[in-house]
Design an enzyme around this catalytic site. Structure first.
Site, PDB file in Angstrom:
ATOM      1  N   CYS A 102      40.982  54.520  44.578  1.00 38.05           N
ATOM      2  CA  CYS A 102      42.360  54.790  45.229  1.00 38.05           C
ATOM      3  C   CYS A 102      42.824  55.964  44.580  1.00 38.05           C
ATOM      4  O   CYS A 102      43.401  56.849  45.354  1.00 38.05           O
ATOM      5  CB  CYS A 102      43.111  53.452  45.031  1.00 38.05           C
ATOM      6  SG  CYS A 102      42.684  52.068  45.944  1.00 38.05           S
ATOM      7  N   ASP A 153      60.911  32.980  43.107  1.00 34.17           N
ATOM      8  CA  ASP A 153      60.330  32.303  41.800  1.00 34.17           C
ATOM      9  C   ASP A 153      60.867  33.104  40.668  1.00 34.17           C
ATOM     10  O   ASP A 153      60.978  32.213  39.647  1.00 34.17           O
ATOM     11  CB  ASP A 153      59.094  31.521  41.975  1.00 34.17           C
ATOM     12  CG  ASP A 153      58.720  30.515  42.989  1.00 34.17           C
ATOM     13  OD1 ASP A 153      59.554  29.868  43.385  1.00 34.17           O
ATOM     14  OD2 ASP A 153      57.734  30.685  43.665  1.00 34.17           O
ATOM     15  N   CYS A 165      42.495  50.651  42.332  1.00 33.69           N
ATOM     16  CA  CYS A 165      41.153  51.013  41.702  1.00 33.69           C
ATOM     17  C   CYS A 165      41.147  52.556  41.498  1.00 33.69           C
ATOM     18  O   CYS A 165      42.040  53.244  41.997  1.00 33.69           O
ATOM     19  CB  CYS A 165      40.104  50.575  42.375  1.00 33.69           C
ATOM     20  SG  CYS A 165      39.924  51.269  44.028  1.00 33.69           S
ATOM     21  N   ASP A 194      56.248  25.147  42.223  1.00 29.57           N
ATOM     22  CA  ASP A 194      56.230  25.672  43.492  1.00 29.57           C
ATOM     23  C   ASP A 194      55.302  25.038  44.439  1.00 29.57           C
ATOM     24  O   ASP A 194      54.229  24.696  43.935  1.00 29.57           O
ATOM     25  CB  ASP A 194      56.627  26.918  43.532  1.00 29.57           C
ATOM     26  CG  ASP A 194      56.732  27.858  44.931  1.00 29.57           C
ATOM     27  OD1 ASP A 194      57.635  27.168  45.800  1.00 29.57           O
ATOM     28  OD2 ASP A 194      56.022  28.546  45.179  1.00 29.57           O
TER      29      ASP A 194
END
Length: 728
Positions: free
Chosen positions: A33, A626, A30, A438
């Site tokens: 931060c 994946d 954000c 998955d």
């Protein structure tokens, strides 16, 4: 033990006594931060620049040369609560950033020119049928030319360059007719203005460039950000390693300097940069980046560990078996790259279509000019008729047929909780007839749930929750949350890989593995009741209790699987998880086809086998393991909780806890594909009707421009129907 860190490889000399380094930072989410990091780094003496890029999660730092060790920046970020690694920007990425900025400048120039030319064109349109003086009209036309010509020359560069490269290589792409239409419209407008004609087409040409640049910029920027996130994740996970260079000396070095047989130190909280085997130490490791399994696995001498695994508690010595490009993580990246490259066939198909379209249009226009001249018309009238043919066949409606539907459908999907990562995802999603899921984090929720708490006295469960607050383990966090615990027990001690204990009123409390709490017999009785769950024991003196902790299935998963089957879409599960856990999930959801303990390569092999059978596979997964199969599938989707690389690779991302967005996305995509085909037929039908009229001389360039705009409007209005689908 002495520790040295050498990051000089990543430092750039900017000249004038200034050094530069890029750091990849975890946890930047954000604007707060950004401000915190920039303030914290700027406070270091001699730092001249600290700039955070929120999109790429990177920090650019500049400082006075020779005055600071770059390791100090990483230490400062650690103090601020952020894990950081050196990042080396690839030249290909730098070129993409420059291209994105160039497209944005072109778009700004075209949009500015369009607004101003339209302001001049509206009085001309109204004045041509009222009382505007010819001198005023000519002045407005020349003023439009002064604005439009240089703007088109600059803003049209992406199309002009693309068309020129295609022609030089002996090919024709869609940019060739666009460029010819724009150039001829502008050229004819100048000629008509010079001859004091009533009509000019500067507005049509510059507006066409604006619309085309919007689509090109969004497409390029989306692909750039996708590659940036993927590259950033790779940098965070495998750039440096702590190598033993002596008996009691270690050095933090680039992972490229590590060789098989070296010994590296893996401290608590660090991610492993190599593949290897633990030779000393005990800990727990988080391998979710590789296996997708969120529960920690024990690590002890003899345990295999892979690049990307997170060391949770104790320090480990690891003997390297593979590093850099030889790791499993690198193999996943290579599989991902190969799968992504295979997707370029869609661009080739589009170019093949343009190779047929462009020559036909150009030949038609040339034959029109020649035919009218042979029929006795003047060169001026013949050329005007030929330009009308080119303008009326300009591929605006054809170019808008797909993007407009995509835009409307993308907005509708967003409201349904689905975000698009790829421009052609809608088309491919509509064709999917087989979905591979998955399990962990996809069919199940990312959060752990606690079961069996009702069988424990409330006061005991409250103590268990308070004891759990003293542990960093995700299972303990789930217990603490379920018990609504807010204050940890004082003096609690955590034993790595076992559990946590404390003394309360002279009685020892324990929470952790059944063996740690003396509950092996109780665990053996309950192990078969819930194969998906991890058993957690709690003991107070001689009293023992058992809790089950697992990821629950998404609340509507069974309903969505059934709805997919009603639409003729088969479903199966491919998971790296244990066979018992996968079997239980498949049974609960009514999925007959499932495979457990599969590797990333196994998933790709299964997808390729289905593709060879003519099946269009949709892959839904969330782990980094994946990512290659997401890229290899015909179309792919990830939950918002997925790893950054999976989100970047997937064509679509869905939000929230339910699985319903997956079904909604398919429904919207199928309707959108139907409307795309309708739009293509509308565009073709428009040309079949309009071209004969233009060839016959019944259409002036102005009417041709209006007809071209009308066909585009018709296509856009039809695209609006993609906003809704029939609900079950």
């Amino acid at each position: 033990m002495q520790v040295t860190r050498d990051f000089s490889h990543y430092v750039k000399d900017l000249g004038a006594g200034v050094s530069h380094i890029d750091l990849a930072v975890e946890g930047v989410s954000c604007a707060g931060c950004m401000a915190k990091i920039e303030r914290g780094l700027s406070a270091i003496p001699d730092v001249t620049l600290a700039r955070v890029n929120l999109t790429d999660r990177r920090v650019a730092l500049e400082w006075k040369q020779g005055s600071l060790d770059p390791a100090r920046f990483i230490d400062r970020l650690s103090e601020l609560g952020y894990k950081a690694y050196p990042f080396e920007t690839a030249s290909a990425e730098a070129a993409e950033v420059a291209e994105s900025r160039f497209l944005l400048r072109c778009l700004g120039v075209a949009a500015f020119a369009t607004m101003n030319v339209m302001m001049l064109s509206i009085p001309v349109w109204s004045g041509n049928v009222s009382d505007m003086l010819p001198e005023q009209r000519d002045f407005f036309h020349w003023l439009s030319a002064v604005i439009a010509l240089p703007a088109a020359a600059y803003a049209g560069q992406p199309f002009f360059r693309s068309a020129w490269h295609a022609l030089r290589s002996g090919n024709v792409n869609m940019d060739v007719p666009i460029c010819i239409g724009v150039i001829l419209a502008l050229g004819m407008s100048v000629v008509e203005t010079f001859h004091h004609a009533e009509h000019a087409y500067f507005d049509a040409a510059i507006m066409l460039l604006t619309f085309l640049l919007v689509g090109r910029y969004l497409d390029q920027n989306m692909r750039r950000r996708t590659r940036a996130v993927a590259g950033n994740l790779a940098a965070l996970k495998a750039e440096t390693a702590t190598k033993f260079v002596g008996t009691d000396e270690i050095s933090e070095v680039p992972v490229a300097a590590i060789r098989a047989g070296d010994i590296v130190l893996l401290r608590p909280g660090e991610r492993c940069a190599v593949d290897g085997t633990v030779i000393d130490g005990r800990s727990e490791i988080d391998q979710s980046l590789i296996t997708g399994e969120t529960l920690y696995a024990p690590a002890e001498p003899g345990t295999a560990i892979y690049a990307g695994s997170l060391n949770v508690s104790g320090a480990l010595r690891v003997k390297v078996s593979a590093a850099a490009e030889g790791t499993l993580l690198a193999e996943i990246t290579r599989l991902l790259d190969n799968a992504l490259q295979a997707r370029s066939r869609y661009r080739r198909l589009a170019d093949r279509a343009s190779r047929l379209y462009a020559p036909v249009v150009h030949a038609t226009a040339a034959l029109t000019v020649l035919g009218w001249w042979l029929a006795g018309a003047s060169w001026h009238d013949a050329i005007v008729t030929g330009i009308a043919v080119l303008i009326i066949t300009c591929p605006c409606a054809l170019g808008l047929a797909i993007p407009t539907v995509q835009t409307v459908a993308a907005g509708a999907m967003f409201k349904a909780g689905v975000l698009l990562n790829a421009g052609d995802a809608i088309e491919r999603l509509a064709e999917a007839d087989h979905v591979i899921f998955d399990k962990t984090g996809t069919l199940t929720l990312p959060e752990l749930e606690v079961f069996g708490a009702a069988d424990i006295p409330a006061e005991m469960f409250a103590l268990a929750g308070r004891l759990a607050l003293s542990s960093h383990h995700p299972v303990a966090a789930a217990v603490a949350q379920a018990a609504n615990a807010t204050s940890p027990l004082i003096g609690a001690i955590e034993e790595a890989g076992q559990g946590v204990r404390a003394i309360v009123d002279g009685v020892e409390l324990r929470l952790g593995r059944p063996s740690f709490c003396g509950a092996e017999a109780l665990a053996a009785q309950n192990a078969s009741l819930d194969p998906e769950a991890s058993l957690v024991a709690f003991s107070r003196g001689d009293e023992t209790f058992l809790l089950s902790v697992r990821q629950g299935l998404r609340p509507d998963a069974a309903k969505i699987i059934a709805a997919l089957k009603r639409r003729g879409i088969a479903a199966e599960i491919l998971s790296g998880d244990r066979e018992a856990a996968v079997q239980a999930a498949a049974a609960a959801l009514g999925i007959g086809e499932w495979h457990a303990n599969v590797t990333p390569a196994d998933k790709i092999a299964r997808i390729e086998a289905l593709k060879r059978s003519g099946i269009r596979v949709m892959m839904v997964g969330d782990g980094m393991n994946d990512a290659p199969s997401l890229a290899a599938a015909h179309v792919s989707m990830s939950p918002i909780s997925a790893a950054h690389l999976s989100q970047a690779t997937a064509d679509l991302v869905f939000l929230g806890r339910p699985l319903a967005p997956v079904l909604s996305a398919i429904d919207y995509a199928r309707k959108a594909l139907h409307l795309m085909r309708q739009n293509l037929w509308l565009a073709v039908g428009y040309n079949m009707l309009a071209v004969p009229l233009a060839i016959s001389g019944m259409v002036t360039p102005l009417i041709a421009a209006a007809a071209m705009s009308g066909s585009s409007i018709l296509v856009m209005l039809n695209a609006l129907r993609a906003r809704s689908v029939t609900k079950e």
